[in-house]
Design a protein around this motif. Structure first.
Motif, PDB file in Angstrom:
ATOM      1  N   VAL A 122       0.870  -1.172   0.000  1.00  0.00           N
ATOM      2  CA  VAL A 122       0.000   0.000   0.000  1.00  0.00           C
ATOM      3  C   VAL A 122       0.908   1.224   0.000  1.00  0.00           C
ATOM      4  CG1 VAL A 122      -1.781   1.283   1.237  1.00  0.00           C
ATOM      5  CG2 VAL A 122      -1.801  -1.221   1.264  1.00  0.00           C
ATOM      6  N   THR A 123       0.706   2.117  -0.979  1.00  0.00           N
ATOM      7  CA  THR A 123       1.531   3.316  -1.107  1.00  0.00           C
ATOM      8  C   THR A 123       0.654   4.552  -0.981  1.00  0.00           C
ATOM      9  OG1 THR A 123       3.026   2.136  -2.591  1.00  0.00           O
ATOM     10  CG2 THR A 123       3.176   4.546  -2.574  1.00  0.00           C
ATOM     11  N   PRO A 147       6.602  15.343   1.220  1.00  0.00           N
ATOM     12  CA  PRO A 147       7.294  14.195   1.823  1.00  0.00           C
ATOM     13  C   PRO A 147       7.361  13.041   0.824  1.00  0.00           C
ATOM     14  CG  PRO A 147       5.542  15.005   3.267  1.00  0.00           C
ATOM     15  CD  PRO A 147       5.392  15.706   1.950  1.00  0.00           C
ATOM     16  N   THR A 148       8.373  12.209   0.976  1.00  0.00           N
ATOM     17  CA  THR A 148       8.463  11.022   0.122  1.00  0.00           C
ATOM     18  C   THR A 148       7.282  10.113   0.439  1.00  0.00           C
ATOM     19  OG1 THR A 148       9.903   9.940   1.715  1.00  0.00           O
ATOM     20  CG2 THR A 148      10.971  11.112  -0.083  1.00  0.00           C
ATOM     21  N   PRO A 149       6.835   9.327  -0.527  1.00  0.00           N
ATOM     22  CA  PRO A 149       5.663   8.462  -0.295  1.00  0.00           C
ATOM     23  C   PRO A 149       5.868   7.519   0.888  1.00  0.00           C
ATOM     24  CG  PRO A 149       6.155   8.570  -2.620  1.00  0.00           C
ATOM     25  CD  PRO A 149       7.297   9.245  -1.909  1.00  0.00           C
ATOM     26  N   TRP A 183       9.396   5.521   4.381  1.00  0.00           N
ATOM     27  CA  TRP A 183       8.693   6.717   4.842  1.00  0.00           C
ATOM     28  C   TRP A 183       9.631   7.906   4.803  1.00  0.00           C
ATOM     29  CZ3 TRP A 183      10.163   2.655   7.886  1.00  0.00           C
ATOM     30  CH2 TRP A 183      11.151   2.913   8.828  1.00  0.00           C
ATOM     31  N   ASP A 184       9.065   9.080   4.997  1.00  0.00           N
ATOM     32  CA  ASP A 184       9.830  10.312   5.077  1.00  0.00           C
ATOM     33  C   ASP A 184      10.190  10.544   6.547  1.00  0.00           C
ATOM     34  OD1 ASP A 184      10.359  13.002   3.395  1.00  0.00           O
ATOM     35  OD2 ASP A 184       9.818  13.502   5.462  1.00  0.00           O
ATOM     36  N   PRO A 185      11.481  10.477   6.919  1.00  0.00           N
ATOM     37  CA  PRO A 185      11.844  10.596   8.330  1.00  0.00           C
ATOM     38  C   PRO A 185      11.565  11.981   8.923  1.00  0.00           C
ATOM     39  CG  PRO A 185      13.801  10.343   6.962  1.00  0.00           C
ATOM     40  CD  PRO A 185      12.623  10.194   6.075  1.00  0.00           C
ATOM     41  N   THR A 186      11.567  13.020   8.105  1.00  0.00           N
ATOM     42  CA  THR A 186      11.261  14.350   8.617  1.00  0.00           C
ATOM     43  C   THR A 186       9.794  14.438   9.025  1.00  0.00           C
ATOM     44  OG1 THR A 186      12.892  15.234   7.085  1.00  0.00           O
ATOM     45  CG2 THR A 186      11.408  16.812   8.094  1.00  0.00           C
TER      46      THR A 186
END
Length: 163
Positions: free
Chosen positions: A82-83, A98-100, A115-118
């Protein structure tokens, strides 16, 4: 007892056809998923995601002693993956998205694999499970400003309700 070679070959052929004809079924997403976690109280948070039938999604994260963060996005499911891709916020057109967020769905649990760590922290989101029972999937969450955590009979607070 030994089967004749011709019968063994026919049996093997029938088994391979049956295996190929049975499609692998992907688990279906339910409407709401939630999870919480953190190594200490200062980094504890709750993450709730609502997946709508039209492919829209709303994510709300609440860190301990901080205001909730809300993101809108679109989701797609490819078998067990799931994205969620984030939508550009109306308020922040100049910021980078953010990255997906990518999950593996297994036995009703979403486990983040990317995931996007930020956005979601260096350790990523907690494992998310669906709410118990049958939770109907709403048509769309595109007009939601935030998830309605005060009134569980209403799934979200719409853009117009905060005037």
């Amino acid at each position: 007892m030994r089967l004749p070679l011709r019968l063994t070959a026919l049996l093997a052929l029938a088994l391979s056809i049956a295996a190929a004809a049975t499609p692998a079924r992907a688990e279906k997403l339910n409407g709401f998923y939630s999870g919480s976690g953190g190594l200490a109280q200062e980094v504890h948070r709750v993450l709730i995601i609502e997946f709508a039938a039209d492919g829209t999604a709303i994510l709300q994260q609440k860190w301990h002693d901080k205001d909730p963060q809300t993101w809108h996005g679109h989701w797609k499911q490819d078998k067990k993956t799931v994205t969620i891709t984030y939508d550009q916020s109306k308020d922040s057109k100049d910021t980078q998205l953010p990255t997906p967020l990518v999950f593996n769905l297994k036995h009703g649990t979403l486990t983040a694999t990317s995931w996007d760590p930020t956005t979601l922290g260096p350790l990523g989101p907690p494992k998310l499970t669906t709410f118990g029972g049958s939770v109907p999937q709403v048509t769309s969450v595109a007009s939601c400003q935030a998830l309605n955590t005060m009134d569980p009979t209403q799934n979200c607070i719409t853009w117009d309700s905060r005037r």
